[in-house]
Structure formats: structure tokens, C-alpha cells
Design an enzyme around this catalytic site. Sequence first.
Site, short mmCIF file in Angstrom:
data_model
loop_
_atom_site.label_atom_id
_atom_site.label_comp_id
_atom_site.label_asym_id
_atom_site.label_seq_id
_atom_site.Cartn_x
_atom_site.Cartn_y
_atom_site.Cartn_z
N ASP B 381 4.24 -4.31 -1.80
CA ASP B 381 4.93 -3.31 -1.62
C ASP B 381 5.75 -3.63 -0.44
O ASP B 381 5.26 -4.50 0.36
CB ASP B 381 4.21 -2.04 -1.67
CG ASP B 381 4.96 -0.89 -1.13
OD1 ASP B 381 6.08 -0.59 -1.61
OD2 ASP B 381 4.56 -0.11 -0.40
N ASP B 752 0.28 0.53 -0.13
CA ASP B 752 -0.22 1.52 0.93
C ASP B 752 -0.01 2.87 0.39
O ASP B 752 -0.47 3.88 0.93
CB ASP B 752 0.41 1.32 2.18
CG ASP B 752 1.83 1.88 2.32
OD1 ASP B 752 2.41 1.63 1.35
OD2 ASP B 752 2.24 2.52 3.29
#
Lengths: 338, 1105
Positions: B381, B752
Amino acid sequence: MSSGEGSSQPSSKKSRQPKYSRFTQQELPACKPILTPGLVVTTFILVGVIFIPIGLLSLSASERVVEIVDRYDEDCIPSDQEKTAFIQSDKTNKTCVRSLTVPKKMQHPVYIYYQLDNFYQNHRRYVKSRSDKQLRNPENEDLTSPCEPEARIDNKPIVPCGLVAWSLFNDTYGFSVRGMNLSVNKKDIAWDSDKNYKFGSKVYPKNFQQGSLIGGGKLDEKIPLSEQEDLLVWMRTAALPSFRKLYGRIEQDLEANEKITVVIQNNYNAYAFGGKKKLVLSTTTWIGGKNNFLGLGYITIGGLCLFNATTFIVMYLIKPRPCGDPSYLSWNRNPPGN
Amino acid sequence: MKRCVYINDDDLSHDIYCDNRISNRKYTVWNFLPKNLWEQFSRFMNQYFLLIACLQLWSLITPVNPASTWGPLILIFAVSATKEAWDDYNRYLSDKKANEKEVWAVRHGVKKHIQAQDIHVGNIVWLRENDEVPCDLVLIGTSDPQGLCYVETAALDGETDLKTRVIPSACMGIDFDLLHKVKGLIECPEPDKDIRRFDANLRLFPPFLDNDVCPITIKNTLLQSCYLRNTEWACGVAVYTGNETKLGMTRGVPEPKLTAVDAMIDKLTGAIFVFQLVVVMVLGVAGNIWKDTEARKLWYVEYPTKGPWYELLVIPLRFELLCSIMIPISIKVSLDLVKGLYAKFIDWDNKMVDQETSTPAHAANTAISEDLGQVEYILTDKTGTLTENQMIFKRCCISGTFYGNEIGDALKDEDLVNAVATRSPDVIHFLTVMAICNTVVPIQRQNGTILYKAQSQDEEALVHAAAGLHMVFVKKNGNVLDINFNASVIQYEVLDTLEFTSDRKRMSVVVKDCQSGKLFLLSKGADEAILPCASTGQQTRTFSEAVEQYSQLGLRTLCLAWRELEEDEYQEWSLMFKEANSALVDRDWRIAEVCQRLEHHLQILGVAAIEDRLQDGVPETIETLRKAGINFWMLTGDKQNTAIQIALSCNFVSPEPKGQLLLINGKTGDEVRQSLERVLLTMRITSSEPKDVAFVIDGWALEIALKHHHKAFMELALLSKTAICCRVTPSQKAQLVELLKSCEYRTLAIGDGGNDVRMIQQAHIGVGISGREGLQAARAADYSIGKFRFLKRLILVHGRYSYNRTAFLSQYSFYKSLLICFIQIFFSLISGVSGTSLFNSVSLMAYNVFYTSVPVLVNVLDKDLSERTVMQHPQILFYCQAGRLLNPSTFAGWFGRSLFHAIVVFVICIHSYAFEKSEMEELSMVVLSGCIWLQAFVVALETNSFTILQHLAIWGNLVAFYVINWIVSALPSSGMYTIMFRLCRQPSYWITMFLIVVAGMGPVLALKYFRYTYRPSKINILRQAERLGGPILSLGNIEPQSRAFEKEVSPLSISQPKSRSPVYEPLLSDSPNAIRRSFGPGAPFDFFQSQSRLSSSYARNCKDN
């Protein structure tokens, strides 16, 4: 630009953090031996140098052993008779006289062994067919279940039960030199642990060899098992199909070239299965009986080690290979990403 | 299906729905044993061992005492059953604590203290400040006159900010005293696990209000496990209870992950199993033949002429039992033990502690550490993973004027400060939008400062920036906001909030200026969502240029706009909005549509640019891991430019001319296909060149590519080492992981936020960054780390060591089992193929469980290369990735070694213990000690680094072997009474041992040395280099430095000083938080997805016009 670990290294003690110890950080001091030519060659030379003398020593010890081996099963049977029928018959005379020559002086004690070849004392059916509990304690004489098929006779327990005891070796040997009987000491031929513990001193043979099928030797029912040393020796089953078992000891020296007359009662049936029976007289040294294997093995292995070491030295001299040269790393030769 | 909840009805609802008893337990006292056993026996290995153990009960065929298998088997079962039971007991205790908690609830019209488990659907529950919510409630009253309350949802979604909850309009104004007499009906959906949605209706019965249906959303609920904060009291109606709550529905044990190493071990076990069957068949047939031809002649064996019907089976079965030790029963336990320790090493690692927050790394999944060393693809990500996700307002462009430059950010720009001071209207409006167009909750602290609780980092940054420019958002009093501007208080009343969704990419509020009574629409959002809505005639070019410029700098951009509303227009729209809000079907879509009706003709105020800094060490980490042969894919919801910019600055792709970016785009299927084919062609051509080629694809094209050109895309995925996927949804992220997994690659997903959860769960290894976005990703992940840079250490150090150690341990386990098994087979060849066991039961069991297990367990401390060397030469990871240390050919090596050692031990023993010495018990111990000696040296030779513990284990084990056997030999009742003493007194015993060791190890050592010197593996070279130390190591360093240099001269690189690593990213088109918020994990997601597709196309249309 020292990356991640560099920046987090310096301060490593805070409350929530894992406890620092060399174990938890996998930082225990360690030595990392590397197979350098020096180390490997030294090891091989060292092993070779140690092994060859030991080999020679063992070999000489083994060579010092004087051994007389006499195979008598063939010769102790009249050639005109069917062997199995002869040996199984009660009426035949099974006495057989053999004459042995002592090749070298044999220092006492001279051990007398009988050797059986092609006799599978390690066969599963055989090896399991015994009841150690019964042998130990007279109260356990009914514990014969592992002993099948020689467990009971007319529903009375056989003591000692099982195939091992039932097939007790029963050839006997009498020795004489120059017409004089050599006394054979048959005391203490069994292991002390067997006499003292494994076989009970209150266990007496019972119903032994009473069946229709007689196996081997019979036992004196008045003598407790722990003193039936022949049985004890026999019941220490051999691991190999060819084995020797101690028969007794001659407690006097035998001179070289002496003729020993042996009177053999050839009772034991090794003919049915093509077994061989041998009588062995042997002295002993620190290494045991005559067995060149260890000595030869040591010399061979030691020699091979030295040979290896020389080869490695030669290889090192002809084609030296720099140790830990990073130019051998493929990614240092080729551009990255390949 | 709908659920009808009758509020406060004591009779009707009781029997329909479950009570509030929470149960996370897997077992009950009664079903524990059968259920646990059933679970354990569903594994093949356990079935096999059970079968063996059962066969051993048949004394006719068993070679050894059944206890030698039953003992370890029961031990293994007991250990894992105890672990299960303990876990379950703890779950029971925590359930019990939650169930027996006292809560206030209304019973028969009276408020009573009852246990939480006695709450029924329809009950009214009262909560006080800081109480935990015991079940899912629909709010009906709070202490706040506006009907607001605040909840902390950390336990539910990991987000630590406070969220506002409001009572439904129908319940407004009910007296405190009357609250527990409320009767009514709530229609709500069947329980599901979507914590973002709750579409229900409430109708109160007379006398309270008329029969109006009042819509209820997730904003009107208090979900189980949240905490009530900043609110004196609140009360609500229980709608879902017990295990049917939103939290209860999300509970569940994820599928256990199987590592590549485990799969390989299983495969090898299977091969050994087949080998074993072959051996058993051959020996069984041979045994039967020997029995019929030879054994019947052996009168002393007394074979009956006619055996039972199963006679033919007896000997093969005996061999089956004899050979059953080929598959080591201890391997599972040993592996579990060492894997637990690998995980502990990760937890303990001081070098992976995030110093800022002092969060250590944590391995939640203890079973997959080896996979870390075999990672081939990392899917990462961007926001919060590569970047810090700490937003700082940097620059802005207000009506054509640019504020902020390289020297300082906009807040310090004197021009801007002056503009504020002179009350330039555009600037004031800009600041107003910054301050109030949001969902931030200001909390006054004791010392007078204000703490902002925001759902999105962007909003927080904007509010802080506004405050810095004297537009301070001081208080939120219900719908009334207090703004303190230059010491004067301005009040605004928020009439409606048009919320942010990832499809709309903008949010708006309708506010009323309390002084003038004027209505305003304030909007902020991504450029492509705001600029098309600009009022006709307004020039948006400056703004799009500003956006472009800020993106180039790597900043996130937000466009701010406003419009004054007419009273009539608002009233008309308000009705539609209300209606849409109470829709039970397609509510999201309808709200979006209604919102669009208001958000037009906006006056663009300006562009705000926010910086999200790259985390420390990200470029270095990516560079190192790329050198280690790991391919990186970046999956981000961000836009293309930003993603490429970030990718360049963190070494994702090399800059020109070394690197090349290939774009795949297109709106229609054909365009995408053409683009895809073009890229593929280039890829095929360049794949032979040492060039860094990456493809870039956006979510739209990806959708088409995955659906219609799956094969071509698959080939592309195989060819390309790097990919940047922008504007992808969480489910696309997961799809990409799935795609790579289907190509047999080991994938690691790192993220996250909540939008990464699916990807993290899908990948072979999921790593969560326990960062600012809450713990959702970290909770779902197998490993959680504080910062992205720790990934390097996690993979290169922990992953690599774990793989190496497991590779050795597992193969060694087979080696030692095979060794003893081969000896048994050889022995059976000289014992009439009858299946006699050479070893006694005790020795066999101790050999497997103790003598050979302890030394090898200490192998978890083994390090072939130092951590530093691995970091300097990350390429060495290739050995783990390619599975070079554990594969059929290395296994064949161990197999050959065990065969060779078995021959050595057996031949030497039967020859040196021949004739008068060939006593069974003695020979058995000689052979066994030969094996023990050999294995000590094998472990020693295979150990790369000796710590004191290894020495203790290896040599101590050898000593322990003798001590244990002396003790056993001293017991008269044992079978081997006095044996060991006898042996140790014989010189020939010791001579035999040394001969075995040298004959067994000599060739192994010679071969190893030869390979080590003349056919060295990279690991060997590095070991040697490490030993020599110093100068050679630096060679490896030259390269990265030169690459770093290249980067700085590259045309694409950003003109920021490198040392700060200040790589900026333009604003994510969607606020990163909000997208995260909009998707709950699990099943309802798909449902949601199908809708969002509809609306995403609508968003695009809007953009295009």
C-alpha cells in the site's frame, strides 16, 4: 545512508520494548568454523596418523590370538545314512572322536566355543518366544503366554518355556591330551547378571522337553535355572545367524603341535536346516577373540584419510582457489536484476 | 429478511432472538474430547500414526512395545489438546467476565441492575460515561440536549478517534423520565457483519409520537464493545445481542496458512510414505517367500504347516510397523517448537522496535516465519505504509495566488498572513472552508488548548492550518460550530453533512451563518470531483495547473469551493435528502445522487496542498529488497502521477534511461486491450535486457483487464518485476494478490489501513504497519511492524534464518529416522526377513524423542551468515526464494547420507561384534550408540555457528546418552541390565565407535570440503569472505552507492535534498481514511461493491463532462 537498523540501534532500552539479552537478540557469541584447506587437511592427516597405529595394534592383538576351528557336523555322521533320521533317532550312537592339532602355544585360559552357522536365533518367532518373568520368579511360572508354541504341555506350564529354551544346544565335548583328560571348567561361563538376576535361583525346570516333539537338550530338574549355565548362555540370543557360544574353559596351557582328542556327543540337529556346527578353541586378548576386521578397518580408513589429505594438498597446489573471493558472486559479475 | 424489534416489550420478543450471552468458545466441557480428537485426526499424519499405534496393539506383528508409539502419540495429542483447552478456557473466562458484567436495563418499566447476558432484544439499556456497550443498541436518548453522544470504536475497527452518534429524530425531546416507558417498533436487517451500515426504520407507538417512520443509520447506533465517552449517559434499544451483534458476526477463525516449506515437507513425507510402502511390499513378499522355503525347515522355529487365514499379511504388517519410524513422529512437535521460537525472536527483536511509539514487532501467526524468507512478490500500500501518513499543510493556491515555497510552508508565508490580516474575502472563505467543512470534533483541554479529534488526517491538517491562520475552530455544540477569528466569535449551524464516500471523492456541508442567516454550501474534495462542478464561467485552469504543480512536488491536493444557497432551493433539496436518507434500498447510491443535485455551480476558492512524508529508510529498504530479488507491486488508491512520483522517489523503479514505465490505460475494453498488447510486446522485447521495466495501470483498466484479458494480464504479471496500480479498490488489491498466488508466487502484502485488510488476509504473508491509522491492518496481519523499513530485517534476517533452520531441521528429522529404519531393514535381512526389531522399545522411543531431537532444536540459534553480511548481499536471499535448501534434490542428499550411514554403522557393527560377541542386546546398543555418535557429528558438521548452547546440546546430548543408558543398565528390571557397563569396559566398543564416526563422517567431510572449495555456493563464498573480514565486504557496497548517484542526476527526480527523503504525494483522490471507513471486511462487502461500481461509473461521467 545507513538504513533501518542503523537508526534504531543506539537507544534500545524503553519500557514497552522487549528485554535485551544476547539470547533474545540472537547475538550469543558464536564461533563459525570454516572448512579451510588447512583445517580439513590437518583433520584428515591427524585422523590418519592416529588410526593407522591403532589399526596395527588391533591387528597384532587379533593375530596373537590362537584359534582352532573344527567343523564336525559333516564328519560325525555316517555318510551312508540319512542325516536327519540319524540325528533324530534315539538308538544311534552319536559319539564322534575328533583330533585337533594346536598350531601355536595356547596360554590358559583356553576358551571352548561351539559355533553354529545358519542358525537364526534372531528370528522374530524365536527371539520372542520366552518369558523372562517366568525365568525370574517361581510365582510367575504360569506367565507363559509369549512362549507359544512351547508354552504348556497338557495345560501345565513348561519351565523354562518357549522356543529358545526348548531348542537348547546339547552337543557335549570331552577333551584329552596325550591320553590325559583335560578338565573343562564350565563354571562362570554365563553372565553374572543373568545368574544373579535374570534367572531365579528358586526356579526349577518343570515339564521341560516332555512333549512329543523334543527340541534340544534336557535340564536337570533339581538344579535351579540360575545354575544351569549352558541354558543361560544359550538364552542370550545371538544377533547374527552365525554365532559362537561359550562352552567352557580349559584352565591349562596347550603346547604347540599337541594333539587334542575330542570326544563329541553329536546330538544337536543342525542337519535339518543345513546348519554347520563347529568346535572352536581360542585364546583371548584385550580386543577379544580373533577378529581382524577392526584392525584392517582402521588401517584402511586411516590410509584413505591420508590419501584424501594428499589429494587435497595436491589439488590445492595445482588449482589454488582463493577463499571467499566475492568475484565469484554472480551478481558482482552480472548487472543486478538478473 | 427483516427483523422486527418491539421496544421494551417484555413478552413477545423473548423467545425469538438469542439472549446476550457471548460465546467465543469452540468447545464445551462435553464435546471437548470428541471434537478436539476429531479435529486432530482429520490430519493425515495423525491418522497414520494412529493406525500404526493400533496395529501395534496386535502382539503377533508388533516388533516393539506399543508404548513406544502410543507414548509419543498421546504426548503430542495431549500437548495440542491442552493448548486448545487452555485457549478455550481463557476465552470462556473473558466471555464470562463480559457476560456477567452488571448493566442498567429496563425490566417491566423499571430500571434494574442486571447481568449483561440477560439483555434481550428490545430491552432498553442505559450506559454511563466510559461504559462499554454490551450489545448493539439503537440510541434513543442521551444526556446531551442535542441528542449527541461520543463513542470510541477502537475495539471494533481500531480507530482511536471519537465518533459522534446521534439519536434518531423521532426520539428527540423525549423526557428523561419517560425514556424507559418508550414503546415502538424497529425494523432492521438480519444480523450481518458490516460495521459501516445499518439501514433500519423506527416507529414509536403512541402516546409518544405520530406514526412517522424515522430512518435509522449507523450514526444512530452504539455497537457492542465501543465505549461511551464525553457523554454523561445514553440509552438505547438492544437490536442485536450475543453472538448476533456486528462484532459477534465478524468473529471467526481465519483459515490457517500453510507455508511453502510445510507444503514441501508434506510432499516429501508423501514420497517417504510411498517409499515405505514399496519397502514393506518388497520385504513382505520376500519374508513370505523365505518363510515358505527356508523357515519351515527351521525346526526350532516350529512354523505351523497351516497358518491362520491372515498369515500372508502378518509379515508385511510387521514390516509396516518396523518401517513406520521412517516418518518421524517428532517432526511436527519439533517444528511447532522452533516456529514458536522464530516468532518469539521477532517479538523480542530490539532492532525492530519503533522508537517513536516504542511498539515492538509482533508475530501474530507463529507458523509461517519460513515463508518470509521465500517471498517473491511484495504488494504494498502507499499511504501510511511507504509514507508516514502524518499530514502537514504545506502550500495553497487561493484564487490564483500561490502561497508557500521551497523555503517555508504557506503558514509562514507573509503574503498569506497579510491577506488574512487584511481580511481578503477569498482568503477568509478559504479558511472558513478549511475550518468547518469537516467532521472534526474539538475538545477543550484543561490547559485551554484544543485537541482535534478527526476521522481523517487531511481534515486534521486543514483545521490545524486554519487555526494557525487565526481561524480557530473552538467548539462544537451540537450542530452549532464556534469559530474564533481574530478574537471575534462567529457561529455557524451545520444543517446537513454530505458525507465523503470513495466514489464521490468530495464532501460538503450546508451551514447557516447564525448572524446573517445566510446558507452556504462548503465543499472540498479531489480536483476531478470539484473542478467539473465549478460554476459556468469560472476559469478553473489556474487551479488545475496548481494541482498539477503540487502533484509534481509530491503533495496531496484538495480543492476547496463554496456556494451561497437560496432558502427555497435548500428546502426543496432538504426534503429529497431526507427521503434518500431513509431509503432502505440503495441508500448510498440515492444519497450520492441527491448530493450531486446540490453540488454544482460551485465557486472554486483554491487548492490546498498537504504533505505526507515518506517514512525513514523506505528507499533503502525497497532497494535492498529489490536486490534480494523480490518484486514490488504498489497498489494504491492514489492517482497515477502521485503514485509514479512516489515510486520513483522510493526506488520502486529506476529513473530513465535505466528504467522504463509502460502505461496501460483506456476507458473501453478495446483501448485497454490494445494498450495491454503494446505493453506486452515491449515487455517481451526488453525482458532480455537488463532494464527496469514497470507497468502502470489504473483501477478502471485493471477491472477490464482482469475481466476480459485475464490471460494477457497474467503474462504481463509474470514478465514484469514491478507494477504500479493506482486507484484500485480493496477488492482489486485482493484480486491482484490472488492473481500472483495463482502463478505460484509467494506473496507478501503490507499495508496499514482497513482497506488493506483483504489483501493482507489473502496473501501468503500479511504484514500490517501498526501506525497512525489504527490497528485494523495490524490485527488482521500475520506480522505487525512499526515502520516499513523493518520489513527488510523481517525478511532478510528473520525470514532467511527461519527458512534455513527449518530446512535443516526437517531434513535432519527424516535423516535420523531413515537411518534407524534402514538399520532395521538391514537387520531383517540377516534375521530371516522375519521382522525382528534390533532395538528395544525404550531405545527406539528415546532415540526419536530425545537423543536426536534435543541437539537439533538448538539449531534455532544457527546463523550461516551474519546479519550484516546478509544486509550487504541481499541477493543471497535467492537461495531461500528458490527453495535451494529444501527440495527433492537436497532431500535426496540426506536420504543418501542416511543410507550410507546406515550401511557404515551396520557393516562395522556386525563385523566387529561377530561370533562370540554377537549378543542381541549388546549389538543393539552398539548400533544405537554408533547412530548417536554419528548424528552428533552430523549436527556438528552442519552447524554453521557454534554458540555455547549448541556445544552443550550436541556434546551434552552424547554424554546424556551414556548417562541415561548407564542408569537404565543399572536397573535390574530393565531388559538391558548391565549391558552398557559391559560395553563401556570393552576397548573394542570404543574402537568400533571411532571407526564408525570416521568412516561415516570422512566421506561427508571430504565431499563437503570439495564442494565448499571447488563448487562453492554463494553462501559459502560469503561465509569465507566474512571470515576474512574487511575489504571484500565493501565491494558489495559500491553498487548501491553508484545507483544512488544515478538517481540524483535523473531528470525525473525531485529537486528536494535527498537526505530528508522528502517525497511528497499529491492528495489521494479519496481521503485515505474515508475509503478505509467505507468497507468493512467480509461478506457484505461484495454486496457493497456491486453498488459502488454503478456509482463509480457515474463519478466518471461527472468527471468527463
